[in-house]
Design a protein around this motif. Structure first.
Motif, PDB file in Angstrom:
ATOM      1  N   ILE A 114      33.514  37.871  41.002  1.00 27.50           N
ATOM      2  CA  ILE A 114      34.462  36.954  40.928  1.00 27.50           C
ATOM      3  C   ILE A 114      34.478  36.446  39.469  1.00 27.50           C
ATOM      4  O   ILE A 114      33.517  35.988  38.987  1.00 27.50           O
ATOM      5  N   VAL A 115      35.646  36.360  38.831  1.00 28.80           N
ATOM      6  CA  VAL A 115      35.835  35.956  37.352  1.00 28.80           C
ATOM      7  C   VAL A 115      37.009  35.099  37.387  1.00 28.80           C
ATOM      8  O   VAL A 115      38.053  35.435  37.811  1.00 28.80           O
ATOM      9  N   PHE A 116      37.016  34.055  36.485  1.00 32.72           N
ATOM     10  CA  PHE A 116      38.158  33.394  36.254  1.00 32.72           C
ATOM     11  C   PHE A 116      38.762  33.926  34.974  1.00 32.72           C
ATOM     12  O   PHE A 116      38.133  33.986  34.011  1.00 32.72           O
ATOM     13  N   THR A 117      40.157  33.799  34.755  1.00 27.46           N
ATOM     14  CA  THR A 117      40.940  34.204  33.368  1.00 27.46           C
ATOM     15  C   THR A 117      41.786  33.003  33.341  1.00 27.46           C
ATOM     16  O   THR A 117      42.643  32.733  34.365  1.00 27.46           O
ATOM     17  N   LYS A 118      42.115  32.795  32.085  1.00 25.13           N
ATOM     18  CA  LYS A 118      43.276  32.185  31.809  1.00 25.13           C
ATOM     19  C   LYS A 118      44.693  32.435  32.123  1.00 25.13           C
ATOM     20  O   LYS A 118      44.858  33.614  31.777  1.00 25.13           O
ATOM     21  N   SER A 119      45.511  31.563  32.456  1.00 27.37           N
ATOM     22  CA  SER A 119      46.856  31.935  32.516  1.00 27.37           C
ATOM     23  C   SER A 119      47.949  30.816  31.860  1.00 27.37           C
ATOM     24  O   SER A 119      47.429  29.779  31.413  1.00 27.37           O
ATOM     25  N   ALA A 120      49.083  31.143  31.987  1.00 25.69           N
ATOM     26  CA  ALA A 120      50.104  30.296  31.353  1.00 25.69           C
ATOM     27  C   ALA A 120      50.165  29.168  32.043  1.00 25.69           C
ATOM     28  O   ALA A 120      50.474  28.071  31.231  1.00 25.69           O
ATOM     29  N   THR A 121      49.941  28.977  33.380  1.00 22.97           N
ATOM     30  CA  THR A 121      49.973  27.699  34.147  1.00 22.97           C
ATOM     31  C   THR A 121      48.662  27.348  34.349  1.00 22.97           C
ATOM     32  O   THR A 121      48.510  26.058  35.428  1.00 22.97           O
ATOM     33  N   GLY A 122      47.668  27.665  34.030  1.00 19.34           N
ATOM     34  CA  GLY A 122      46.125  27.349  34.849  1.00 19.34           C
ATOM     35  C   GLY A 122      45.099  28.706  34.553  1.00 19.34           C
ATOM     36  O   GLY A 122      44.683  28.902  33.388  1.00 19.34           O
ATOM     37  N   ALA A 123      44.854  29.344  35.845  1.00 18.81           N
ATOM     38  CA  ALA A 123      43.778  30.291  35.588  1.00 18.81           C
ATOM     39  C   ALA A 123      44.091  31.100  36.967  1.00 18.81           C
ATOM     40  O   ALA A 123      44.428  30.617  37.972  1.00 18.81           O
ATOM     41  N   ASP A 124      43.824  32.407  36.860  1.00 21.61           N
ATOM     42  CA  ASP A 124      43.607  33.247  37.948  1.00 21.61           C
ATOM     43  C   ASP A 124      42.174  33.389  38.566  1.00 21.61           C
ATOM     44  O   ASP A 124      41.553  33.705  37.507  1.00 21.61           O
ATOM     45  N   MET A 125      42.086  33.548  39.628  1.00 24.07           N
ATOM     46  CA  MET A 125      40.681  33.946  39.938  1.00 24.07           C
ATOM     47  C   MET A 125      40.475  35.228  40.603  1.00 24.07           C
ATOM     48  O   MET A 125      41.167  35.717  41.469  1.00 24.07           O
ATOM     49  N   LEU A 126      39.835  36.277  39.867  1.00 24.51           N
ATOM     50  CA  LEU A 126      40.019  37.652  40.142  1.00 24.51           C
ATOM     51  C   LEU A 126      38.731  37.870  41.007  1.00 24.51           C
ATOM     52  O   LEU A 126      37.458  37.528  40.696  1.00 24.51           O
ATOM     53  N   MET A 127      39.117  38.518  42.119  1.00 18.52           N
ATOM     54  CA  MET A 127      37.821  39.047  42.943  1.00 18.52           C
ATOM     55  C   MET A 127      38.157  40.661  43.183  1.00 18.52           C
ATOM     56  O   MET A 127      39.092  41.140  43.396  1.00 18.52           O
ATOM     57  N   ALA A 128      36.850  41.342  42.948  1.00 19.23           N
ATOM     58  CA  ALA A 128      36.961  42.739  42.747  1.00 19.23           C
ATOM     59  C   ALA A 128      35.511  43.509  43.441  1.00 19.23           C
ATOM     60  O   ALA A 128      34.522  42.824  43.149  1.00 19.23           O
ATOM     61  N   TRP A 129      35.913  44.510  44.083  1.00 15.99           N
ATOM     62  CA  TRP A 129      34.782  45.156  45.012  1.00 15.99           C
ATOM     63  C   TRP A 129      35.030  46.534  45.171  1.00 15.99           C
ATOM     64  O   TRP A 129      36.442  46.723  45.545  1.00 15.99           O
ATOM     65  N   ASP A 130      34.326  47.586  44.664  1.00 14.58           N
ATOM     66  CA  ASP A 130      34.770  48.977  45.051  1.00 14.58           C
ATOM     67  C   ASP A 130      36.052  49.231  44.479  1.00 14.58           C
ATOM     68  O   ASP A 130      36.431  49.229  43.232  1.00 14.58           O
ATOM     69  N   GLU A 131      36.983  49.678  45.313  1.00 19.01           N
ATOM     70  CA  GLU A 131      38.539  50.211  44.686  1.00 19.01           C
ATOM     71  C   GLU A 131      39.524  49.226  44.842  1.00 19.01           C
ATOM     72  O   GLU A 131      40.770  49.422  44.894  1.00 19.01           O
ATOM     73  N   ALA A 132      39.098  47.913  45.245  1.00 16.29           N
ATOM     74  CA  ALA A 132      39.874  46.752  45.793  1.00 16.29           C
ATOM     75  C   ALA A 132      39.965  45.800  44.646  1.00 16.29           C
ATOM     76  O   ALA A 132      38.663  45.240  44.686  1.00 16.29           O
ATOM     77  N   LYS A 133      40.998  44.929  44.327  1.00 18.44           N
ATOM     78  CA  LYS A 133      40.802  43.587  43.547  1.00 18.44           C
ATOM     79  C   LYS A 133      42.180  42.995  43.862  1.00 18.44           C
ATOM     80  O   LYS A 133      43.193  43.359  44.266  1.00 18.44           O
ATOM     81  N   VAL A 134      41.928  41.419  43.935  1.00 19.41           N
ATOM     82  CA  VAL A 134      42.929  40.616  44.308  1.00 19.41           C
ATOM     83  C   VAL A 134      42.864  39.636  43.291  1.00 19.41           C
ATOM     84  O   VAL A 134      41.802  39.221  42.685  1.00 19.41           O
ATOM     85  N   THR A 135      43.968  38.896  43.091  1.00 17.86           N
ATOM     86  CA  THR A 135      43.947  37.667  42.116  1.00 17.86           C
ATOM     87  C   THR A 135      44.602  36.577  42.747  1.00 17.86           C
ATOM     88  O   THR A 135      45.720  36.750  43.327  1.00 17.86           O
ATOM     89  N   LEU A 136      43.928  35.355  42.631  1.00 12.33           N
ATOM     90  CA  LEU A 136      44.519  34.216  43.347  1.00 12.33           C
ATOM     91  C   LEU A 136      44.962  33.171  42.043  1.00 12.33           C
ATOM     92  O   LEU A 136      44.050  32.888  41.453  1.00 12.33           O
ATOM     93  N   PRO A 137      45.998  32.849  42.037  1.00 11.33           N
ATOM     94  CA  PRO A 137      46.910  31.995  40.935  1.00 11.33           C
ATOM     95  C   PRO A 137      46.149  30.525  41.270  1.00 11.33           C
ATOM     96  O   PRO A 137      46.617  29.969  42.149  1.00 11.33           O
ATOM     97  N   PHE A 138      45.620  29.852  40.236  1.00 11.44           N
ATOM     98  CA  PHE A 138      45.498  28.327  40.299  1.00 11.44           C
ATOM     99  C   PHE A 138      46.640  27.692  39.323  1.00 11.44           C
ATOM    100  O   PHE A 138      46.480  27.991  38.102  1.00 11.44           O
ATOM    101  N   THR A 139      47.155  26.767  39.715  1.00 14.03           N
ATOM    102  CA  THR A 139      48.270  25.813  38.478  1.00 14.03           C
ATOM    103  C   THR A 139      47.613  24.465  38.649  1.00 14.03           C
ATOM    104  O   THR A 139      47.384  23.725  39.335  1.00 14.03           O
ATOM    105  N   PHE A 140      47.149  24.284  37.378  1.00 18.88           N
ATOM    106  CA  PHE A 140      46.744  22.906  36.995  1.00 18.88           C
ATOM    107  C   PHE A 140      47.159  22.441  35.574  1.00 18.88           C
ATOM    108  O   PHE A 140      46.973  21.497  35.474  1.00 18.88           O
ATOM    109  N   LYS A 141      48.475  23.064  35.303  1.00 24.40           N
ATOM    110  CA  LYS A 141      48.827  22.709  33.928  1.00 24.40           C
ATOM    111  C   LYS A 141      50.454  21.991  34.179  1.00 24.40           C
ATOM    112  O   LYS A 141      51.023  22.384  35.223  1.00 24.40           O
TER     113      LYS A 141
END
Length: 201
Positions: A174-201
């Motif tokens: 699990i890792v957070f990356t900066k986005s234009a409106t806040g941050a994305d929480m990236l979750m990755a394992w094996d051959e799958a990944k999903v991104t959960l967007p957080f807005t706080f700006k």
């Protein structure tokens, strides 16, 4: 001769007194019962922050954004196994890691896909399928696995699409990356990944 005898006797008495004093000050210790220490866990516990690497930035006086989120989770390994649709069953609630259920602490109110989530501490679960994961924020804290998961204690559910992850990730991450409106929480394992967007700006 008497003087020499007197001096020797005095020196001997001082040595005896010193030994007695040390013995009185530092009594003999008794053996304590042995404590069995835990072995290294196969799925080590880790943390993810937004801003990324926040504690290090803090001690280096390089923080440019306030702390928004911290995730505490365990990192299971692939080890040649089929993960999604195998070890992690489709359509079944997963602890989003290993061992204790993953937890997130939010230090401010955020929006996730236009759904408000108040600051606080939550347990995170996932309900994975081949094409999407439902990320679940639940108010039941400090629990192991998903064995006692109670849907009635859900605070928020958000669906996010599954993306192909290449190359495959060996350890769940699990890792957070900066986005234009806040941050994305990236979750990755094996051959799958999903991104959960957080807005706080």
């Amino acid at each position: 001769m008497n003087k020499l005898f007197f001096l020797c006797s005095l020196a001997f008495a001082q040595v005896c007194f010193a030994q007695t004093s040390v013995t009185n000050v530092m009594p003999a210790t008794t053996a304590s019962p042995s404590v069995k220490l835990p072995q290294l866990d196969k799925s080590p516990m880790d943390m993810a922050y937004y801003p990324d690497n926040y504690p290090v930035l803090k001690i280096q006086d390089k923080v440019t954004e306030p702390l928004v989120a911290r995730v505490v989770y365990s990192r299971p390994q692939k080890e040649g196994r089929v993960i999604f649709g195998g070890l992690i069953e489709y359509g079944k609630v997963w602890r989003l890691g290993a061992n204790e259920a993953t937890e997130i602490e939010l230090y401010r109110d955020v929006k996730i896909k236009d759904k408000k989530l108040s600051k606080g501490r939550y347990t995170l679960y996932a309900l994975p399928t081949e094409t999407q994961w439902t990320i679940i924020f639940n108010k039941d804290l400090d629990t192991w696995g998903a064995f006692k998961y109670d849907e009635k204690k859900d605070v928020l559910r958000v669906d996010v699409p599954v993306q192909k992850n290449s190359p495959a990730t060996e350890a769940f991450t699990i890792v957070f990356t900066k986005s234009a409106t806040g941050a994305d929480m990236l979750m990755a394992w094996d051959e799958a990944k999903v991104t959960l967007p957080f807005t706080f700006k």
